[in-house]
Design an enzyme around this catalytic site. Structure first.
Site, PDB file in Angstrom:
ATOM      1  N   CYS A   1       9.479 -13.092  -9.552  1.00 46.21           N
ATOM      2  CA  CYS A   1      10.687 -12.449 -10.085  1.00 46.21           C
ATOM      3  C   CYS A   1      10.738 -10.964  -9.731  1.00 46.21           C
ATOM      4  O   CYS A   1      11.756 -10.467  -9.239  1.00 46.21           O
ATOM      5  CB  CYS A   1      10.753 -12.646 -11.592  1.00 46.21           C
ATOM      6  SG  CYS A   1      12.088 -11.739 -12.414  1.00 46.21           S
TER       7      CYS A   1
ATOM      8  N   ARG B   1      -5.776 -19.057   8.406  1.00 46.62           N
ATOM      9  CA  ARG B   1      -5.397 -20.156   9.304  1.00 46.62           C
ATOM     10  C   ARG B   1      -6.535 -20.421  10.287  1.00 46.62           C
ATOM     11  O   ARG B   1      -6.560 -19.872  11.402  1.00 46.62           O
ATOM     12  CB  ARG B   1      -4.076 -19.848  10.011  1.00 46.62           C
ATOM     13  CG  ARG B   1      -2.901 -19.745   9.034  1.00 46.62           C
ATOM     14  CD  ARG B   1      -1.565 -19.736   9.751  1.00 46.62           C
ATOM     15  NE  ARG B   1      -1.271 -20.994  10.409  1.00 46.62           N
ATOM     16  CZ  ARG B   1      -0.765 -22.073   9.827  1.00 46.62           C
ATOM     17  NH1 ARG B   1      -0.498 -22.055   8.530  1.00 46.62           N
ATOM     18  NH2 ARG B   1      -0.537 -23.172  10.531  1.00 46.62           N
TER      19      ARG B   1
ATOM     20  N   CYS C   1      19.500 -15.137  -6.282  1.00 50.26           N
ATOM     21  CA  CYS C   1      18.148 -15.669  -6.487  1.00 50.26           C
ATOM     22  C   CYS C   1      18.143 -17.075  -7.081  1.00 50.26           C
ATOM     23  O   CYS C   1      17.388 -17.942  -6.650  1.00 50.26           O
ATOM     24  CB  CYS C   1      17.368 -14.719  -7.381  1.00 50.26           C
ATOM     25  SG  CYS C   1      15.719 -15.292  -7.841  1.00 50.26           S
TER      26      CYS C   1
ATOM     27  N   CYS D   1      10.805 -33.641  -3.657  1.00 51.12           N
ATOM     28  CA  CYS D   1      10.774 -32.411  -2.870  1.00 51.12           C
ATOM     29  C   CYS D   1       9.418 -32.319  -2.198  1.00 51.12           C
ATOM     30  O   CYS D   1       8.429 -32.885  -2.675  1.00 51.12           O
ATOM     31  CB  CYS D   1      11.002 -31.200  -3.788  1.00 51.12           C
ATOM     32  SG  CYS D   1      10.754 -29.589  -3.002  1.00 51.12           S
ATOM     33  N   ASP D   2       9.381 -31.587  -1.108  1.00 50.47           N
ATOM     34  CA  ASP D   2       8.124 -31.405  -0.385  1.00 50.47           C
ATOM     35  C   ASP D   2       7.081 -30.691  -1.228  1.00 50.47           C
ATOM     36  O   ASP D   2       5.882 -30.808  -0.980  1.00 50.47           O
ATOM     37  CB  ASP D   2       8.401 -30.613   0.903  1.00 50.47           C
ATOM     38  CG  ASP D   2       7.251 -30.698   1.870  1.00 50.47           C
ATOM     39  OD1 ASP D   2       6.613 -31.757   1.940  1.00 50.47           O
ATOM     40  OD2 ASP D   2       6.991 -29.708   2.576  1.00 50.47           O
TER      41      ASP D   2
ATOM     42  N   SER E   1       4.170 -22.152  13.229  1.00 50.71           N
ATOM     43  CA  SER E   1       3.564 -21.469  12.094  1.00 50.71           C
ATOM     44  C   SER E   1       2.607 -20.384  12.588  1.00 50.71           C
ATOM     45  O   SER E   1       1.628 -20.677  13.272  1.00 50.71           O
ATOM     46  CB  SER E   1       2.798 -22.468  11.224  1.00 50.71           C
ATOM     47  OG  SER E   1       3.672 -23.454  10.705  1.00 50.71           O
TER      48      SER E   1
ATOM     49  N   TYR F   1      -4.937 -21.958   2.296  1.00 53.58           N
ATOM     50  CA  TYR F   1      -3.902 -21.973   1.272  1.00 53.58           C
ATOM     51  C   TYR F   1      -3.028 -23.215   1.331  1.00 53.58           C
ATOM     52  O   TYR F   1      -2.059 -23.346   0.595  1.00 53.58           O
ATOM     53  CB  TYR F   1      -3.009 -20.726   1.375  1.00 53.58           C
ATOM     54  CG  TYR F   1      -2.360 -20.495   2.719  1.00 53.58           C
ATOM     55  CD1 TYR F   1      -1.473 -21.418   3.262  1.00 53.58           C
ATOM     56  CD2 TYR F   1      -2.628 -19.343   3.452  1.00 53.58           C
ATOM     57  CE1 TYR F   1      -0.871 -21.211   4.490  1.00 53.58           C
ATOM     58  CE2 TYR F   1      -2.033 -19.120   4.685  1.00 53.58           C
ATOM     59  CZ  TYR F   1      -1.156 -20.051   5.195  1.00 53.58           C
ATOM     60  OH  TYR F   1      -0.556 -19.848   6.419  1.00 53.58           O
TER      61      TYR F   1
ATOM     62  N   CYS G   1      16.641 -14.648 -16.727  1.00 52.66           N
ATOM     63  CA  CYS G   1      17.300 -14.939 -15.451  1.00 52.66           C
ATOM     64  C   CYS G   1      18.820 -14.971 -15.606  1.00 52.66           C
ATOM     65  O   CYS G   1      19.553 -14.472 -14.743  1.00 52.66           O
ATOM     66  CB  CYS G   1      16.824 -16.280 -14.907  1.00 52.66           C
ATOM     67  SG  CYS G   1      15.122 -16.283 -14.308  1.00 52.66           S
TER      68      CYS G   1
ATOM     69  N   CYS H   1      12.471 -21.109  -6.307  1.00 47.89           N
ATOM     70  CA  CYS H   1      11.972 -22.490  -6.333  1.00 47.89           C
ATOM     71  C   CYS H   1      11.309 -22.837  -7.669  1.00 47.89           C
ATOM     72  O   CYS H   1      10.494 -22.057  -8.181  1.00 47.89           O
ATOM     73  CB  CYS H   1      10.963 -22.681  -5.201  1.00 47.89           C
ATOM     74  SG  CYS H   1      10.341 -24.372  -5.073  1.00 47.89           S
TER      75      CYS H   1
END
Length: 422
Positions: free
Chosen positions: A365, A152, A342, A291-292, A140, A39, A333, A346
């Site tokens: 949501c 993983r 909330c 942003c990452d 992680s 993922y 929202c 992101c």
């Protein structure tokens, strides 16, 4: 304000943005990793730098640390490293990084070094280095081996849980401060209680970050992603176990973040901030991204070798990126009862349409509405205790002791025996 849950509890030390200024997540090894988590969104970023060797050169390192420490202010400044897998660079690379940071830091500044790792390469040498420089190490791990090893795996598709635990044990044996970073995905979404108890009881960890996997493949949510409703149920399972046994002794970033607005404190997680743009990502060659989660050509701000870090973070492009989080919220929202907690979460997860047909509804949501609605009656009790000079760890006694027929103190309107004593 710092939120403390119990009389003897220290504040949560999960890796969080600076309270002042901005936060940089630096990736000195780029997207290179010794694992092949199915993922992972980092691995595809290697395509941005074809032919690159993905190792931050000393000139870039020195320029980055000099600029960062020139403009950050406060008694404590965080220097955060991630990857890929940053330990692939070797201990000596990080030893040099610490030396540079110490040399260029303003007098009187305390440096907080953090690193996120899969822990499979940890040795005694690494652990001794971390503890000698006060590193906070995020490991992680997605739960017990049967759940962790679903996604993983290493480059040959082999399980990795045993290697992660071996690395974790080395860190613990040397007294390194460790957090667990847990991704919640299709494999472990039904096992919130099992994951929590494994981390707490088997691994003896006390600080957890829970991260939902929301993966887009060809414009569609992948089958590895956590289901929205199950994300909420996972969080609720964790909350109920924490409430009954661990208030003041175990710290979960999602619970911290849910409580913070109720006591007038910042959420401490950028996903729950009203706007974003103050958490940027630095690649190995000095490229800075918004942003990452937005490391792509559209969100490239520039390179710190040609433009100062402060100017890139303050650029109109980045400020507009940050404001869009608030301005782009759909009407659903804006009228939501948990908006103050909330904040639409992101922007990378805003893939759905609202009940009104508007774009930018967060995929998760349903889960967040279920989580905040479930925990808020208890968290409001905790907030009241804290604001009145008390402690949040008083609340479980209030909830779980007393006559069953009395109204539940959470104000649900149900008797205690049919509510929190059920």
């Amino acid at each position: 304000m710092r939120v403390e849950f119990g009389r003897d509890a220290r504040p949560t030390t999960t890796i969080q943005p600076q309270s002042m200024g901005f936060h940089v997540l630096a990736k000195p090894s780029g997207a290179i990793c010794n694992l092949d988590c199915t993922y992972c969104f980092f691995l595809e970023k290697a395509d941005l730098y074809p032919g690159g060797h993905f190792r931050m050169e000393p000139t870039v390192l020195e320029r980055y640390l000099a600029q960062l420490l020139e403009i950050q202010r406060g008694p404590e400044i965080t220097i955060a490293w991630q990857g890929g897998e940053p330990t692939l660079l070797g201990v000596e690379w990080f030893r040099h990084a610490v030396e540079v940071a110490t040399r260029v830091a303003p007098a009187g500044t305390v440096l907080q070094h953090t690193i996120q790792t899969n822990a499979t390469l940890i040795t005694d040498e690494w652990a001794e280095f971390f503890v000698s420089h006060g590193f906070l190490v995020g490991v992680s791990i997605d739960g017990p081996p049967s759940l962790h090893d679903v996604y993983r795996v290493d480059k040959r598709g082999r399980p990795t849980a045993h290697r992660v635990v071996e690395g974790l044990r080395i860190l613990q044996r040397h007294g390194v401060e460790v957090n667990a970073l847990v991704t919640v995905n299709a494999a472990n979404e039904d096992h919130g209680l099992e994951v929590y108890r494994y981390l707490r009881d088997e691994l003896q960890l006390s600080y957890f970050q829970l991260i939902p996997i929301v993966e887009l493949v060809d414009g569609k949510i992948s089958d590895r992603s956590v289901a929205p409703a199950k994300w909420g149920m996972f969080l609720n399972e964790v909350f109920e176990e924490w409430l009954r046994h661990d208030v003041g002794t175990v710290f979960v970033s999602m619970i911290d973040a849910a409580l913070a607005p109720l006591v007038g404190a910042p959420a401490g997680m950028c996903i729950f901030a009203e706007t974003c743009g103050d958490a940027v990502a630095l690649e190995h060659n000095g490229d800075l991204y918004s942003c990452d989660h937005f490391v792509d050509p559209e969100h490239l701000l520039g390179n710190i070798q040609t433009t100062h870090l402060a100017d890139l973070v303050a650029s109109p492009q980045q400020r507009n990126f940050g404001l869009e989080k608030r301005e782009g919220l759909p009407s659903q929202c804006r009228r939501c009862p948990v908006l103050s907690q909330c904040r639409g979460e992101c922007p990378k997860n805003r893939t759905e349409r609202s009940v009104d047909g508007e774009a930018n509804l967060n995929y998760l949501c349903e889960g967040y509405l279920g989580f905040f609605s479930h925990v808020n009656p208890v968290l409001r009790m905790m907030a009241t205790a804290l604001l009145n000079g008390g402690y949040a760890d008083e609340i479980p006694d209030v909830l779980f002791n007393g006559p069953l027929e009395d109204p539940c103190p959470c104000q649900s309107g149900r008797p205690r025996g049919e509510c929190h004593r059920r």
